[in-house]
Design an enzyme around this catalytic site. Structure first.
Site, PDB file in Angstrom:
ATOM      1  N   HIS A   1      -4.887  -1.740   9.522  1.00 10.47           N
ATOM      2  CA  HIS A   1      -4.450  -2.649  10.584  1.00 10.47           C
ATOM      3  C   HIS A   1      -4.000  -1.827  11.790  1.00 10.47           C
ATOM      4  CE1 HIS A   1      -0.164  -1.711  10.105  1.00 10.47           C
ATOM      5  NE2 HIS A   1      -0.316  -1.825   8.794  1.00 10.47           N
TER       6      HIS A   1
ATOM      7  N   ASP B   1      -0.029  -5.398 -11.735  1.00  6.15           N
ATOM      8  CA  ASP B   1       0.390  -4.245 -12.527  1.00  6.15           C
ATOM      9  C   ASP B   1       1.902  -4.266 -12.758  1.00  6.15           C
ATOM     10  OD1 ASP B   1       1.143  -1.346 -13.107  1.00  6.15           O
ATOM     11  OD2 ASP B   1      -1.044  -1.221 -13.041  1.00  6.15           O
TER      12      ASP B   1
ATOM     13  N   SER C   1      -0.009  -0.146   3.404  1.00  3.36           N
ATOM     14  CA  SER C   1      -1.199  -0.535   4.158  1.00  3.36           C
ATOM     15  C   SER C   1      -2.207   0.606   4.200  1.00  3.36           C
ATOM     16  CB  SER C   1      -0.815  -0.925   5.586  1.00  3.36           C
ATOM     17  OG  SER C   1       0.061  -2.019   5.578  1.00  3.36           O
TER      18      SER C   1
END
Length: 429
Positions: A237, A364, A379
């Site tokens: 991003h 998980d 990210s």
């Protein structure tokens, strides 16, 4: 009247029959065979087919090989190029499928925590402040029409590259009582204005009445590295300025290794965060040439390894990603990259670049226990499915930190300047 009744009855029966046929499994399987199929060299695709549909290729099998039985059609991509597959029913062609075979392409997945240092084009205006002059409080910058988010690129015709370039012009203009001619860049285009610096009461220095910055720093995660071109992609991003909330226009930048020191666990309404520091040697491992909605991109000056998946992996295009189990590579402690389980909740087979292509959910137990799900700094973590690199983690859902968005790798490669669709070279006759 009876004729109209029977006509309507027959029409109704035909309509119901047609709808029923459309819901039959063989017809559904036939309809789900796409009109366009893209494969990489060496890749195989198996498709269920409706009995008794048969398939054939429009030309020789040097590009793609076809095999079939009464249940399925299989395509084996052999060589870069294009072909056409025809589906026939009782000897009549009923559907044409364009088959495009791309050159074999692989990248090395990342997962490493990286430090990011960005240098802006010019200096960025991040706020106004009041100067207490003899005439009262005033912000010269605000009076000159300079807005938060503007970038000062020139003063008196001279290029401005860093904050230290500004001060000499300010003091000289104040002492001579001559306004500065300032060139700004903002979203609407170039803007020229004049600014008269003011002296703070009781001080000798003149001031602009602006808060400015020429660089930014943060952390993120490496997504991929292409060893042949040295190009990489990370973050997934755009990097925005923390004060203006606007994308930073990058002049240049560097990435360095970073080490995760602790985790602020995420909770509903409060996204967590990786706390990290730049590695002690602060060795620059690559440059930053582009800051886009799909991440940061540039070239590495050395090979990097994650210590867990260091061999090149094939990739999946946006339409090849499917809902179901997947994994991410990321760091939650020190600099150790680990593999964690996630679920692809939904995926959009995008035909054009878009930043939000997948919804993902962390499953998980270890990662949930450590971070609560997706946290800031994660990210760019590469997403792996069926042995292929398919995309990167981008955003967390504020009200559900276990879930977030992912971006398809196809668009990150495009932003990195890597053309996976390159045309095959003409063969010599």
């Amino acid at each position: 009247m009876k004729k109209d009744f029977y006509r309507k009855l027959i029409g109704g029966i035909l309509l119901v029959s047609l709808i029923a046929i459309c819901f039959m499994k063989p017809v559904q399987e036939y309809l789900h065979i796409p009109n366009h199929i893209t494969l990489f060299e060496g890749q195989k695709l198996d498709m269920s087919k409706a009995v008794p549909v048969s398939a054939s290729l429009s030309s020789d099998s040097s590009i793609v090989a076809l095999s079939q039985d009464h249940k399925s059609v299989s395509l084996q991509a052999k060589e870069q190029g294009k072909n056409e597959m025809f589906l026939e029913l009782a000897g009549f062609p009923v559907k044409k499928v364009d088959v495009n075979v791309l050159k074999d392409f692989k990248v090395i997945p990342g997962g490493q925590s990286i430090g990011v240092k960005l240098n802006t084009i010019g200096v960025l205006v991040v706020g106004h402040h009041q100067v207490t002059s003899e005439e009262g409080k005033v912000s010269p910058g605000e009076s000159a029409g300079i807005q938060v988010g503007d970038i000062i690129t020139e003063i008196n015709g001279q290029k401005i590259e860093k904050m230290s370039d500004v001060a000499p012009f300010v003091q000289e203009a104040g002492q001579k009582q001559q306004p500065l001619k300032i060139m700004l860049t903002r979203e609407s285009g170039k803007v020229e204005t004049e600014l008269m610096p003011q002296k703070e009461k009781g001080e000798e220095n003149y001031k602009l009445g602006l808060y400015i910055r020429d660089s930014a720093a943060g952390i993120g995660t490496m997504t991929f590295y292409h060893p042949q071109s040295k190009k990489y992609g990370a973050l997934g991003h755009v990097i925005s300025d923390m004060d203006t909330k606007k994308p930073i226009v990058v002049d240049d930048g560097q990435i360095v290794k970073s080490t995760v020191t602790s985790i602020e666990k995420g909770s509903n309404g409060n996204p967590g965060e990786k706390l990290a520091r730049f590695s002690s040697d602060k060795e620059v491992i690559g440059n930053i040439k582009r800051n886009s909605p799909y991440g940061i991109f540039g070239e590495l000056n050395r090979d990097i390894k994650n210590g867990i998946m260091d061999e090149p992996l094939p990739i999946a295009l946006s339409h090849q990603v499917k809902e179901g189990p997947a994994q991410i590579l990321t760091v939650v402690d020190d600099d150790e990259v680990k593999l964690f389980d996630i679920e692809i909740v939904s995926t959009i087979p995008q035909k054009f670049p878009a930043t939000k292509g997948m919804v993902i959910k962390v499953t998980d137990p270890e990662l949930l226990g450590k971070t609560g799900g997706i946290v800031q700094g994660m990210s760019g973590s590469p997403i792996i499915q069926d042995g292929k690199l398919i995309g990167a983690v981008t955003h967390v859902f504020v009200n559900d930190p276990t879930s977030g968005y992912g971006v398809h790798l196809e668009w990150m490669l495009n932003e990195a300047g890597i053309d996976i669709y390159e045309k095959p070279q003409e063969k010599a006759s």
